[in-house]
Design a protein around this motif. Structure first.
Motif, mmCIF file in Angstrom:
data_model
loop_
_atom_site.group_PDB
_atom_site.id
_atom_site.type_symbol
_atom_site.label_atom_id
_atom_site.label_comp_id
_atom_site.label_asym_id
_atom_site.label_seq_id
_atom_site.Cartn_x
_atom_site.Cartn_y
_atom_site.Cartn_z
ATOM 1 N N ALA A 223 -63.819 -11.705 -54.977
ATOM 2 C CA ALA A 223 -63.549 -11.843 -53.542
ATOM 3 C C ALA A 223 -63.955 -10.585 -52.781
ATOM 4 O O ALA A 223 -64.456 -10.663 -51.644
ATOM 5 C CB ALA A 223 -62.067 -12.142 -53.319
ATOM 6 N N GLN A 224 -63.767 -9.432 -53.382
ATOM 7 C CA GLN A 224 -64.165 -8.184 -52.725
ATOM 8 C C GLN A 224 -65.679 -8.099 -52.567
ATOM 9 O O GLN A 224 -66.178 -7.599 -51.548
ATOM 10 C CB GLN A 224 -63.633 -6.999 -53.521
ATOM 11 N N ARG A 225 -66.417 -8.574 -53.552
ATOM 12 C CA ARG A 225 -67.882 -8.584 -53.436
ATOM 13 C C ARG A 225 -68.338 -9.537 -52.330
ATOM 14 O O ARG A 225 -69.268 -9.228 -51.575
ATOM 15 C CB ARG A 225 -68.515 -8.977 -54.777
ATOM 16 N N TYR A 226 -67.686 -10.698 -52.272
ATOM 17 C CA TYR A 226 -68.039 -11.642 -51.209
ATOM 18 C C TYR A 226 -67.778 -11.031 -49.830
ATOM 19 O O TYR A 226 -68.614 -11.132 -48.922
ATOM 20 C CB TYR A 226 -67.235 -12.931 -51.373
ATOM 21 N N LEU A 227 -66.643 -10.391 -49.665
ATOM 22 C CA LEU A 227 -66.318 -9.783 -48.368
ATOM 23 C C LEU A 227 -67.254 -8.615 -48.049
ATOM 24 O O LEU A 227 -67.535 -8.357 -46.874
ATOM 25 C CB LEU A 227 -64.868 -9.307 -48.372
ATOM 26 N N LEU A 261 -60.696 -19.370 -50.992
ATOM 27 C CA LEU A 261 -59.677 -19.157 -49.964
ATOM 28 C C LEU A 261 -60.118 -18.082 -48.973
ATOM 29 O O LEU A 261 -59.930 -18.220 -47.760
ATOM 30 C CB LEU A 261 -58.349 -18.768 -50.621
ATOM 31 N N VAL A 262 -60.722 -17.021 -49.508
ATOM 32 C CA VAL A 262 -61.221 -15.959 -48.638
ATOM 33 C C VAL A 262 -62.402 -16.454 -47.808
ATOM 34 O O VAL A 262 -62.523 -16.136 -46.620
ATOM 35 C CB VAL A 262 -61.625 -14.726 -49.486
ATOM 36 N N ARG A 267 -64.925 -18.305 -42.611
ATOM 37 C CA ARG A 267 -65.618 -19.383 -41.895
ATOM 38 C C ARG A 267 -64.819 -19.893 -40.710
ATOM 39 O O ARG A 267 -65.379 -20.218 -39.658
ATOM 40 C CB ARG A 267 -65.914 -20.530 -42.852
ATOM 41 N N HIS A 268 -63.503 -19.984 -40.858
ATOM 42 C CA HIS A 268 -62.680 -20.585 -39.807
ATOM 43 C C HIS A 268 -61.944 -19.553 -38.959
ATOM 44 O O HIS A 268 -61.299 -19.931 -37.977
ATOM 45 C CB HIS A 268 -61.678 -21.558 -40.432
#
Length: 345
Positions: A223-227, A261-262, A267-268
């Motif tokens: 999740a940290q990489r995605y963010l 979830l992240v 997106r929203h």
């Protein structure tokens, strides 16, 4: 890339730990509290109905039920305990051998139940063969239920991986990420390299089979990489706060639990708002439970649709992995959308 091509990525190799039948091993994983409770309740229901045969009146039926329960309940718990303790050894066997072991254990449990009932009825004939047959039959039914459950879990995991891969290669996501990397190549080449490494790791995680569960610390890193990728795109519009308990990382969660979830929060919450959004990820250990909370502010109302599919998939896979010990809830309140997940340690 065609959907059929993406599906073949997951169909070419069997799931980790799968046997020749394609069902994830071990099949006899009955160590979850929910499975124990369901098995005990189901066996007791069979006992209650079976004792109706031959009962002369209501009091006679109650007496028969109490007598048979005194043998069936300890025998059922003994079967569950032995099956749970042998699950790792049985994992190396095929589905047929695991089923055979379960039926044999069930027959022995039936003999144990008959012996306990016989002790309370000194001198009465004991139906040893009938008890062993009943125990084996009940065990076979439990095995069938476990096999169907394992296949459902494998299909849910494959669907989650496919959905994640599709989200990774969405044209606008890939286009924006590569454009961000191109813009950084000359001005900040180190940042461009890190961005491409993060993107590569996301693709690798989507393509490689992670198994039914992974450590929570691995999901946090993903999740940290995605963010990190999305922060290059949104800049100050993406405001993230992390609160992670270091003792919570050992919890086992379904693969691709936190990242979707992240992504929904981005997106929203961030995309539709000119001012961006505040995203909070909290991971806390509370005794034998780990609580994961993902929150995001929304510009107005619940935002665009589409989050329900990902949330439903996470909820279903959480239930398959942890049964009643896994909890999932989500909702919008005062302009903040929150997803709350509880998993056992």
């Amino acid at each position: 890339m065609k959907n059929a091509q993406m599906v073949s990525v997951f169909q070419d190799a069997p799931a980790a730990g799968a046997g020749a039948s394609g069902v994830a091993a071990p099949v006899l994983d009955v160590c979850q509290l929910g499975l124990v409770l369901r098995t005990v309740v189901w066996v007791e229901c069979v006992v209650v109905v079976a004792c109706m045969f031959g009962a002369m009146h209501f009091e006679d039926w109650l007496l028969r039920t109490a007598l048979v329960t005194g043998g069936a309940l300890p025998a059922t718990l003994a079967w569950l305990l032995v099956a749970c303790s042998l699950r790792h050894r049985l994992a190396a066997l095929g589905l047929g051998w695991q089923s055979a072991v379960a039926v044999v254990l069930g027959a022995l449990a039936g003999v144990l139940a008959c012996a306990m009932v016989a002790l309370s009825q000194a001198g009465a004939p004991a139906p040893w063969l009938a008890s062993a047959s009943a125990g084996g039959l009940l065990s076979a039914v439990v095995v069938v239920a476990l096999v169907l459950r394992a296949r459902s879990q494998r299909e849910a995991d494959a669907a989650a991986q496919l959905a994640d891969l599709q989200s990774r290669i969405r044209p606008h996501f890939l286009f924006n990420t590569l454009n961000s990397a191109i813009a950084l190549v000359r001005a900040e080449p180190d940042k461009a390299e890190l961005l491409l490494e993060d993107l590569s790791d996301l693709f690798r995680h989507a393509l490689v089979d992670q198994g039914a569960s992974v450590g929570l610390e691995q999901e946090i890193a993903l999740a940290q990489r995605y963010l990190a990728i999305e922060r290059v795109r949104f800049g100050d519009r993406l405001r993230v706060t992390w609160q992670v308990d270091p003792d919570a990382g050992v919890a086992r969660v379904p693969s691709l639990l936190l990242q979707p979830l992240v992504e929904n929060a981005v997106r929203h919450g961030v995309e539709p708002s000119a001012s961006g959004a505040d995203i909070g990820i909290t991971v806390q250990r509370r005794r034998s439970v780990v609580v994961i909370t993902v929150t995001n502010t929304v510009p107005a109302g619940p935002g665009p649709g589409g989050a329900g599919v990902a949330l439903r998939n996470v909820r279903e896979r959480l239930a398959l992995l942890h049964d009643v010990q896994g909890q999932f809830s989500s909702g919008l309140k005062d302009g903040v959308f929150q997803v709350r997940v509880e998993v056992p340690l």
